[in-house]
Design a protein around this motif. Structure first.
Motif, mmCIF file in Angstrom:
data_model
loop_
_atom_site.group_PDB
_atom_site.id
_atom_site.type_symbol
_atom_site.label_atom_id
_atom_site.label_comp_id
_atom_site.label_asym_id
_atom_site.label_seq_id
_atom_site.Cartn_x
_atom_site.Cartn_y
_atom_site.Cartn_z
ATOM 1 N N ASP A 1 0.813 -1.222 0.000
ATOM 2 C CA ASP A 1 0.000 0.000 0.000
ATOM 3 C C ASP A 1 0.846 1.273 0.000
ATOM 4 O OD1 ASP A 1 1.032 -0.216 2.539
ATOM 5 O OD2 ASP A 1 -0.867 0.153 3.586
ATOM 6 N N GLU B 1 -6.784 -4.166 -5.185
ATOM 7 C CA GLU B 1 -6.523 -4.663 -3.832
ATOM 8 C C GLU B 1 -6.213 -6.149 -3.909
ATOM 9 O OE1 GLU B 1 -10.057 -3.883 -1.552
ATOM 10 O OE2 GLU B 1 -11.202 -5.463 -2.546
ATOM 11 N N TYR C 1 -7.838 -7.520 3.219
ATOM 12 C CA TYR C 1 -7.620 -6.863 1.934
ATOM 13 C C TYR C 1 -6.689 -5.667 2.099
ATOM 14 C CZ TYR C 1 -11.178 -9.703 -0.317
ATOM 15 O OH TYR C 1 -11.877 -10.753 -0.837
ATOM 16 N N PRO D 1 -4.969 -2.340 -0.122
ATOM 17 C CA PRO D 1 -4.990 -1.586 -1.379
ATOM 18 C C PRO D 1 -3.636 -1.672 -2.087
ATOM 19 C CG PRO D 1 -4.826 -0.097 0.508
ATOM 20 C CD PRO D 1 -5.034 -1.473 1.072
#
Length: 451
Positions: A345, A372, A379, A381
């Protein structure tokens, strides 16, 4: 004679082809299915042929999708011999124990954190079940004829791809069946070019890249650009990598760039205990690859080699720019998941894919632009840069596969295209017919063909 396509048909994983002749049953490869859930679930299904009735397994090489189901085969009754080359035995042993360990750890984590629908979650097999497989291995030198029965013999011949990988020439009652296994590129960084078959009545040819040509790009330059751009942003390069051959190839390329002072001084980390163990297999089997003993030693000095889990976690949370090579290559498990949990991320991170990404794997999803990804039930991103160095594949492309058929002295009765997704296999089928006039077929999973 009957041919049972028990795996690696219509898909790139789970390679298993059974040959039935009179009362003899021979299994070529015994791989684990990977990728989409419907394929992975096949790993827990019984074979359509009782394992106890199989006499021999002939193993082309030690990748999980070719050897990873052996513990289940043995556990369910197989009691024959498993023939392979010496490097394949050593690599299969490492891969099977690593696979079992990962499965046990993930089942434990799933049970503790309750993210599996299974209660309790159980590994496909355990390290104790791998123990039962190892004594069944029988090492065979390549290019040596081995008799299995009065009218049945086989020999291994060099396939490139990874250390120890071989194609198989199986002669049954005067008929010659050739199984390619996985074929490497003609110009691989570490492996020699594959040997080509001279005679075959029936050919079973892999088709992983049957519809693609590898780009004629400079992998060294691509890697140099990725490393420098990421370093300048203060980020980390994460290279998910197969522990066998791919880790060593990436090490070799980084070593070359470091020698030429084309990339900065920063930590270069190998975080895969199995990949580190494979370095010893490289040193012990120098006739199988291009690296000298001195090259191996010199190359290793560039890297921090991590085996201990505590050191791995320290590297995960270390914020300084670095390059990390960690298994697994398709991001289906292993320590690379810990790095991605922490770094996927972050826009300054670069995830560099350097091998085939099977359908349904996290690697394929990243390649196709997923926003994602799911890791251990959560989860994350995807803000990292996702890069692909396609020319580094350990698999030959369409041109290499067609070239592999070029020295056949007589026209085979049939070419079966296996170990490929349907689109790739079918395009290669058309190319084989167009270029050579060979009758070609793409078998489907579970199909039985009489020859």
């Amino acid at each position: 004679m009957k041919i049972h396509f028990l795996g690696g048909a219509g898909t790139v994983t789970g390679s298993k082809t059974l040959i039935e002749h009179n009362n003899l049953r021979i299994l070529i490869d015994c791989g684990m299915f990977q990728g989409i859930k419907s394929l992975r679930e096949l790993n827990r299904e019984p074979l359509s042929i009782l394992p106890e009735t199989i006499d021999f397994v002939l193993l082309t090489h030690g990748h999980l999708d070719h050897c990873g189901w052996l513990p289940k085969l043995v556990n369910e009754g197989f009691n024959g011999k498993i023939f392979c080359t010496r490097p394949t035995k050593e690599i299969s042993r490492l891969i099977l124990y690593d696979s079992a360990k990962i499965q046990e750890e993930e089942a434990k984590k799933a049970n503790e954190e309750h993210f599996s629908k299974h209660d309790p979650a159980e590994p496909l097999y355990t390290e104790a079940e791998v123990d039962a497989v190892i004594p069944k291995f029988r090492v065979v030198e390549k290019d040596l004829d081995v008799k299995l029965d009065d009218d049945v013999s086989f020999k291994f011949f060099y396939a490139s791809h990874i250390l120890g990988a071989c194609s198989i020439e199986l002669t049954i009652d005067g008929k010659v069946l050739v199984f390619s296994g996985d074929i490497g590129q003609d110009d691989d960084v570490l492996m020699f070019p594959p040997n080509k078959p001279q005679k075959a009545d029936y050919v079973f040819l892999e088709s992983t890249y049957g519809n693609r040509l590898h780009p004629q790009t400079n992998a060294l330059l691509e890697l140099e650009t990725i490393v420098n751009n990421t370093f300048n942003k203060g980020g980390t390069v994460v290279i998910p990598s197969f522990a066998v051959e791919r880790v060593q190839t990436m090490m070799y390329l980084i070593w070359q760039l470091k020698k030429e002072e084309r990339i900065p001084n920063m930590p270069y980390v190998i975080d895969t205990p199995m990949g580190i163990s494979v370095l010893d297999v490289f040193k012990d089997n120098r006739t199988w690859h291009k690296l000298s003993f001195e090259d191996c030693d010199e190359m290793c000095k560039v890297f921090t080699l991590i085996s201990d889990y505590k050191d791995s976690m320290n590297a995960v949370y270390d914020k300084q720019p670095k390059v990390v090579i960690a298994a697994s290559g398709m991001i289906t498990g292993g320590r690379v998941l810990s790095y991605l949990e922490h770094l996927i991320d972050k826009p300054e991170t670069t995830v560099t894919l350097v091998g085939y990404q099977a359908e349904g794997t996290r690697g394929r999803k990243l390649l196709e632009g997923a926003q994602e990804i799911k890791i251990y039930g959560k989860y994350y991103p995807v803000l990292a840069n996702i890069m692909l160095i396609e020319s580094l594949s350990a698999h030959g492309d369409q041109k290499d596969l067609l070239n592999w058929l070029s020295e056949l002295e007589t026209k085979p009765k049939k070419v079966f295209l296996v170990h490929g997704e349907n689109e790739a296999a079918d395009e290669l089928r058309l190319k084989v017919q167009e270029q050579y006039g060979f009758d070609s077929q793409v078998p489907f999973l579970g199909q039985v063909v009489e020859i």
